[in-house]
Design an enzyme around this catalytic site. Structure first.
Site, mmCIF file in Angstrom:
data_model
loop_
_atom_site.group_PDB
_atom_site.id
_atom_site.type_symbol
_atom_site.label_atom_id
_atom_site.label_comp_id
_atom_site.label_asym_id
_atom_site.label_seq_id
_atom_site.Cartn_x
_atom_site.Cartn_y
_atom_site.Cartn_z
ATOM 1 C CE1 TYR A 130 -1.560 -0.773 4.742
ATOM 2 C CE2 TYR A 130 0.702 -0.078 4.443
ATOM 3 C CZ TYR A 130 -0.312 -0.496 5.261
ATOM 4 O OH TYR A 130 -0.085 -0.637 6.594
ATOM 5 C CD GLU A 131 -0.075 5.223 2.105
ATOM 6 O OE1 GLU A 131 -0.283 6.005 1.150
ATOM 7 O OE2 GLU A 131 -0.757 5.253 3.136
ATOM 8 N N GLY A 132 1.139 2.813 -2.769
ATOM 9 C CA GLY A 132 1.871 2.602 -4.015
ATOM 10 C C GLY A 132 2.847 1.459 -3.829
#
Length: 603
Positions: free
Chosen positions: A410-412
């Site tokens: 997550y968060e890219g």
């Protein structure tokens, strides 16, 4: 403040082409008394409200997550980053990092709920909302009276956030937008009442953000899916959210029409560095558990911590934690200083924080990748030190490993962030914000020249290490410069080359941060007091040189041929050469003995 504003701090990405003095970086040893008190309060909260209930979190007790979040709100922890105008504590960026760091290690379930609420659940309104929106929603979010969720990801739109299919259609009376679509992997969905929803109006190029108030007794076309069954973060509420003619008042549009993609990207920048922070104390706790076990567990009538194979693992785990902490707080203070400079120039807090974080987006991506991978490796080695017991739910390593796995996604994803770090650096160079062309040209000329065979005087502490870091920067400029010259704008299509360049960039920033922190503290506390930290800084750099050499060689042999290839490989050998190699085993033993003596992570 005056000192901050007078200090010529580097812009984002400039660490690559400008030398940084150790006096100019912030370290955890620089925490103010207020920050130290806040850290201790957060540790006490974690030890009292989270750690003792780990079994309940692992048993998917979502109600406990919500209850603990409310307690965190009552103590002000959810509003650390929120200006006091809107019911928060209004503390600086370093303090917000510190709270995220120390509150996140009890369980990944609470860490995810906390991060989703304080970051992507609250921050978009704080930074993009109108005054009316902020007054209406932010105080309740800051105090934990209501919780936030962020509805961006869709089944067909993960890393490509702007490709979402959820629609927003203006009603005939012009008073509402009608939302239809589906979102997935929505953290806090099970108990959130304020949703940040992204949807596309007509055929707009970019999505738009909206604030939705959700009431389960009056669902307004909102349906929640069942709780997802996940590998880790088990008591973090994660559901799909469906919208069927859901009405949102027009005044609840966030920012401007088509501004949603910008909101999403800037929220991710903050989320990335905060995610790095959220992995730090998790490493400290994993290392402490591993050290205690290594001291207690006996095999062949000897504590396993006496064995070289275990010492090696403990030393490498501690080194990654120490350097990750060094780099994270270095970047956090840069962001805080840039925010202060912009505010002094007349920017609003909103503008200053947005631009301050955006300035260091490269560093945010670097930290997200490096520290998320470090916590995974740390937990994995923790399992190995525990042996068969590490695989059991009775010991803390199994849950730590599972919880750590999501951090690389997550968060890219880390793959996306690797590509972004180099891509953003190239864009900064094209805008003239970072001079890459001049230094890259100079490196090219140096390759063509006759190398000096003089042996430098490396008698001063870290003189060779700092010289080596300078040469590692030349490796990046050599490889990235040649690749950019060859492929031009098409470089972004060559993802494997960009990944190799990114690995070089990441290791340079991390290794330099460890060296600078230690150098600064040696000057303050003396060399004897920093013996183990010196060992960690040197050990990390040694490992970084190996990673950089491999990544650079891979790039060179993949895009260069003939004389150019031979010249670059010779340059690589020259730039990565030690005059005096460190005794790696001795470094690891020095670190491990200190850990064993203290029976915990102690740096």
């Amino acid at each position: 403040m005056a000192e901050t504003l007078n200090k010529d701090i580097l812009r984002g990405g400039q660490f690559l082409v400008k030398e940084t003095n150790c006096e100019d970086i912030f370290t955890p040893e620089d925490f103010t008394e207020e920050q130290t008190m806040m850290r201790d309060a957060v540790i006490e909260f974690n030890d009292r409200e989270i750690i003792p209930h780990k079994t309940r979190f692992e048993a998917k007790d979502y109600a406990l997550t919500e209850e603990t979040m409310r307690k965190a709100g009552e103590l002000g922890f959810l509003g650390v980053a929120v200006p006091d105008t809107y019911g928060g504590l209004g503390m600086g960026f370093v303090s917000t990092m510190l709270v995220c760091d120390y509150i996140s290690s009890g369980t990944g379930s609470f860490s995810t709920a906390f991060g989703a609420h304080t970051g992507i659940g609250t921050m978009p309104i704080t930074l993009y909302g109108t005054e009316e929106q902020k007054q209406k929603y932010v105080p309740a979010l800051a105090m934990g009276e209501r919780f936030g969720a962020y509805c961006l990801t869709e089944p067909g739109a993960g890393s490509d956030a702007n490709s979402g299919k959820t629609t927003a259609e203006l009603t005939e009376d012009g008073k509402h937008y009608k939302i239809n679509g589906q979102k997935m992997w929505i953290s806090n969905a099970g108990f959130a009442e304020i949703f940040i929803v992204f949807a596309r109006i007509e055929d707009d190029k970019n999505i738009t953000g909206f604030i939705l108030e959700y009431d389960k007794d009056n669902p307004n076309g909102v349906t929640l899916g069942e709780e997802e069954h996940k590998l880790g973060i088990r008591a973090s509420s994660t559901r799909q959210v469906f919208f069927n003619d859901t009405l949102i008042p027009v005044e609840n549009m966030l920012s401007e029409r088509g501004g949603g993609f910008k909101i999403a990207m800037n929220a991710l920048n903050v989320g990335r560095i905060k995610l790095a922070a959220a992995c730090l104390d998790s490493q400290r706790r994993v290392i402490t558990d591993a050290v205690k076990y290594a001291n207690e567990r006996k095999q062949f009538k000897t504590p396993i911590g006496e064995f070289g194979a275990i010492k090696s693992k403990l030393a490498e785990m501690a080194t990654s934690a120490y350097v990750g902490e060094s780099a994270s707080y270095r970047a956090a203070k840069n962001i805080e200083d840039r925010i202060a400079i912009r505010e002094s120039e007349g920017n609003t807090h909103q503008e200053a924080e947005l631009k301050g974080v955006e300035e260091y987006a490269i560093e945010c991506s670097i930290l997200k990748v490096a520290v998320s991978e470090d916590i995974q490796n740390c937990a994995d080695e923790g399992i190995q030190i525990f042996g068969g017991m590490g695989f059991s739910e009775e010991t803390p390593m199994e849950a730590a490993w599972r919880d750590a796995r999501i951090a690389r996604i997550y968060e890219g994803t880390n793959e996306i962030n690797r590509l972004l770090s180099v891509g953003m650096l190239v864009k900064k160079a094209m805008k003239g914000h970072v001079d890459l062309l001049g230094p890259a040209t100079a490196v090219g000329n140096e390759l063509m020249g006759i190398p000096s065979f003089d042996v430098p005087d490396f008698s001063e502490l870290f003189s060779e290490e700092k010289d080596l870091i300078g040469r590692l920067k030349k490796v990046f400029l050599m490889v990235a410069g040649a690749a950019l010259q060859k492929f031009g704008p098409d470089l972004e299509k060559h993802q494997q080359l960009l990944t190799a360049a990114s690995n070089i960039l990441i290791e340079i920033y991390m290794a330099e941060s460890g060296i600078l922190r230690t150098e600064k503290n040696v000057k303050r506390f003396g060399e004897d007091a920093q013996k183990e930290q010196i060992a960690m800084a040197k050990l990390y750099l040694y490992n970084a040189v190996e990673i950089i050499t491999q990544s650079a060689r891979e790039g060179i042999v993949s895009f260069a041929e003939g004389d150019e290839q031979r010249m670059m490989l010779m340059g690589l050998k020259r730039f990565t050469k030690y005059t005096n190699y460190p005794n790696v085993v001795e470094l690891r033993n020095t670190i491990a003995e200190k850990l064993k003596a203290e029976n915990k992570y102690c740096f």
